[in-house]
Scaffold this motif. Structure first.
Motif, PDB file in Angstrom:
ATOM      1  N   CYS A  79      -3.353  -0.289   4.575  1.00 18.18           N
ATOM      2  CA  CYS A  79      -4.494  -0.590   4.010  1.00 18.18           C
ATOM      3  C   CYS A  79      -4.312  -1.497   2.789  1.00 18.18           C
ATOM      4  N   ASP A  80      -3.188  -1.951   2.181  1.00 15.89           N
ATOM      5  CA  ASP A  80      -2.996  -2.413   1.035  1.00 15.89           C
ATOM      6  C   ASP A  80      -1.567  -2.840   0.976  1.00 15.89           C
ATOM      7  N   PRO A  81      -1.261  -4.133   0.681  1.00 15.30           N
ATOM      8  CA  PRO A  81       0.148  -4.653   0.378  1.00 15.30           C
ATOM      9  C   PRO A  81       1.001  -3.726  -0.552  1.00 15.30           C
ATOM     10  N   PHE A  82       0.153  -3.179  -1.597  1.00 13.80           N
ATOM     11  CA  PHE A  82       0.713  -1.978  -2.547  1.00 13.80           C
ATOM     12  C   PHE A  82       1.372  -0.786  -1.735  1.00 13.80           C
ATOM     13  N   GLN A  83       0.876  -0.548  -0.738  1.00 10.47           N
ATOM     14  CA  GLN A  83       1.320   0.459   0.119  1.00 10.47           C
ATOM     15  C   GLN A  83       2.776   0.244   0.576  1.00 10.47           C
ATOM     16  N   GLU A 118      -4.553 -11.743   2.990  1.00 14.26           N
ATOM     17  CA  GLU A 118      -5.910 -11.185   2.636  1.00 14.26           C
ATOM     18  C   GLU A 118      -6.462 -10.662   3.959  1.00 14.26           C
ATOM     19  N   ARG A 131      -7.440  -6.738   5.067  1.00 12.70           N
ATOM     20  CA  ARG A 131      -8.522  -5.822   5.039  1.00 12.70           C
ATOM     21  C   ARG A 131      -9.409  -5.851   6.145  1.00 12.70           C
ATOM     22  N   VAL A 171      -6.915  -3.514   9.248  1.00  9.74           N
ATOM     23  CA  VAL A 171      -6.610  -2.229   8.974  1.00  9.74           C
ATOM     24  C   VAL A 171      -7.471  -1.466   9.973  1.00  9.74           C
ATOM     25  N   GLU A 207      -9.012   2.234   9.429  1.00  9.15           N
ATOM     26  CA  GLU A 207      -8.881   3.232   8.420  1.00  9.15           C
ATOM     27  C   GLU A 207      -9.116   4.598   9.094  1.00  9.15           C
ATOM     28  N   ARG A 259      -9.827   5.518  -3.769  1.00 10.47           N
ATOM     29  CA  ARG A 259      -9.570   4.521  -2.724  1.00 10.47           C
ATOM     30  C   ARG A 259      -8.624   4.955  -1.621  1.00 10.47           C
ATOM     31  N   VAL A 314      -6.116   3.610  -0.248  1.00  9.76           N
ATOM     32  CA  VAL A 314      -4.875   3.151  -0.635  1.00  9.76           C
ATOM     33  C   VAL A 314      -4.062   4.152  -1.753  1.00  9.76           C
ATOM     34  N   ASP A 315      -4.924   4.839  -2.386  1.00 11.86           N
ATOM     35  CA  ASP A 315      -4.473   5.673  -3.556  1.00 11.86           C
ATOM     36  C   ASP A 315      -3.999   6.652  -3.137  1.00 11.86           C
TER      37      ASP A 315
END
Length: 180
Positions: free
Chosen positions: A54-58, A139, A142, A145, A147, A165, A167-168
């Motif tokens: 869901c996000d590169p941070f993951q 980008e 998004r 994904v 979800e 969110r 990702v959180d």
């Protein structure tokens, strides 16, 4: 990331000698070949099913943990790249993590490639020459994904989705899977 960024290059905070490169590919048609090349060591990368991110941070959270466990020689998988896939998963089954987050045999799929310590881009160019697909801006993740698949896999109730969110919630689950 600025608009149209084709890849993400960053350094890990805990391990400043380790760099991470992420690149996104769409409509990849040679998944079985890629998996074989990962297995035989031709590709030294984590190749991830982009629908499950869901996000590169993951991914950065999974990479940090994998590199940390690798430095401590406490990996649960054979390679740091396998450990990245395992760390993305909410469970402790290595095979299930590979099946959900790894490259598939599908006719066409979207893949996120994660490389370590590739400052000159040589590994990325090697992977790029193997992957039969189109490199697209990071980008675009998004739009790729899925979800609903993530919500089902991580068993996220509606009430929890409403307070934060996706990702959180996912990163929290990933970070705490070994606790307890």
């Amino acid at each position: 990331m600025s608009a149209g960024t084709m890849e993400l290059n960053t350094t890990l905070d805990l391990y400043p000698d380790t760099t991470v490169t992420m690149a996104l590919f769409s409509q990849v048609t040679n998944g079985a070949e890629i998996r074989r090349k990962i297995t035989d060591g031709t590709i030294a990368a984590a190749v991830i099913n982009a629908q499950m991110i869901c996000d590169p941070f993951q991914v950065l959270v999974a990479v940090n943990k994998a590199v940390h466990l690798d430095k401590l020689d406490r990996k649960k998988t054979k390679t740091v790249f396998g450990e990245i896939l395992f760390n993305l998963s909410p469970g402790n089954n290595i095979l299930a993590a590979y099946q959900k987050f790894g490259v598939q045999d599908a006719k066409s799929q979207d893949l996120l490639v994660v490389l370590l310590n590739d400052p000159k881009g040589q590994q990325l160019e090697q992977v790029y020459s193997i992957i039969q697909g189109t490199r697209i801006p990071l980008e675009s993740l998004r739009d790729i994904v899925d979800e609903q698949k993530i919500i089902k896999l991580f068993k996220i109730p509606d009430a929890e989705r409403k307070v934060g969110r996706l990702v959180d919630v996912v990163v929290c689950r990933m970070a705490t899977k070994d606790a307890g």
